[in-house]
Design a protein around this motif. Structure first.
Motif, PDB file in Angstrom:
ATOM      1  N   PRO A   2       0.815  -1.218   0.000  1.00  0.00           N
ATOM      2  CA  PRO A   2       0.000   0.000   0.000  1.00  0.00           C
ATOM      3  C   PRO A   2       0.848   1.266   0.000  1.00  0.00           C
ATOM      4  O   PRO A   2       1.944   1.297   0.556  1.00  0.00           O
ATOM      5  CB  PRO A   2      -0.786  -0.107   1.303  1.00  0.00           C
ATOM      6  CG  PRO A   2      -0.736  -1.532   1.688  1.00  0.00           C
ATOM      7  CD  PRO A   2       0.549  -2.060   1.140  1.00  0.00           C
ATOM      8  N   GLU A   5      -0.425   3.023   4.791  1.00  0.00           N
ATOM      9  CA  GLU A   5      -1.094   2.011   5.595  1.00  0.00           C
ATOM     10  C   GLU A   5      -1.019   2.389   7.067  1.00  0.00           C
ATOM     11  O   GLU A   5      -0.091   3.070   7.494  1.00  0.00           O
ATOM     12  CB  GLU A   5      -0.518   0.616   5.376  1.00  0.00           C
ATOM     13  CG  GLU A   5       0.900   0.425   5.832  1.00  0.00           C
ATOM     14  CD  GLU A   5       1.389  -0.991   5.597  1.00  0.00           C
ATOM     15  OE1 GLU A   5       2.165  -1.460   6.437  1.00  0.00           O
ATOM     16  OE2 GLU A   5       1.006  -1.606   4.602  1.00  0.00           O
ATOM     17  N   LEU A  33      -5.790  -3.679   9.347  1.00  0.00           N
ATOM     18  CA  LEU A  33      -4.944  -2.776   8.573  1.00  0.00           C
ATOM     19  C   LEU A  33      -5.811  -1.943   7.643  1.00  0.00           C
ATOM     20  O   LEU A  33      -6.650  -2.473   6.914  1.00  0.00           O
ATOM     21  CB  LEU A  33      -3.931  -3.578   7.756  1.00  0.00           C
ATOM     22  CG  LEU A  33      -2.966  -2.783   6.899  1.00  0.00           C
ATOM     23  CD1 LEU A  33      -1.964  -2.044   7.772  1.00  0.00           C
ATOM     24  CD2 LEU A  33      -2.238  -3.697   5.939  1.00  0.00           C
ATOM     25  N   GLY A  35      -5.497   0.571   4.460  1.00  0.00           N
ATOM     26  CA  GLY A  35      -4.493   0.891   3.454  1.00  0.00           C
ATOM     27  C   GLY A  35      -5.062   1.634   2.266  1.00  0.00           C
ATOM     28  O   GLY A  35      -6.217   1.453   1.881  1.00  0.00           O
TER      29      GLY A  35
END
Length: 121
Positions: A2, A5, A33, A35
């Motif tokens: 990403p 993130e 997470l 992202g």
């Protein structure tokens, strides 16, 4: 990988049927997470390149895209295309604070995350 993130300590989604928040908390067995992914992050073979014939010349063009994605472990639980914006898509509202993000769209569709900070350790 990403472009941006952030690790999160919790993810909540509004359960429309039950009319309450359902929360997942990060821990030893669960990772959360948030992202921001884009076509520029992909390898050259997977960028969506295509050959376009414009008469006298042949050009490579790229189908560019950007997506905000929320993953719990390796499962994508939320995905919002940011560009190009789908023509028939609902309006999406982002409300952000110092360590949190609330996303709403349509009627009663909402989810939120709290970001991992030094204070949350």
């Amino acid at each position: 990988m990403p472009k941006v993130e952030a690790r999160c300590v919790l993810y909540s989604v509004w359960a429309r049927k039950d009319k309450k928040w359902v929360t997942t908390t990060a821990g030893d067995q669960t990772s959360i997470l948030l992202g921001l992914l884009s076509s520029e992050d992909s390898s050259e073979e997977n960028t969506g390149d295509r050959v376009e014939n414009t008469g006298d010349s042949v050009e490579n063009t790229r189908d560019s895209w950007t997506v905000l994605a929320l993953l719990v472990n390796q499962d994508v639980v939320q995905r919002i295309p940011l560009s190009p914006w789908p023509a028939a898509a609902d309006r999406v509202t982002f409300l952000g604070g110092e360590t949190s993000l609330l996303v709403t769209a349509g009627q009663d569709y909402k989810w939120r995350v709290e970001l991992k900070t030094e204070k949350s350790l």
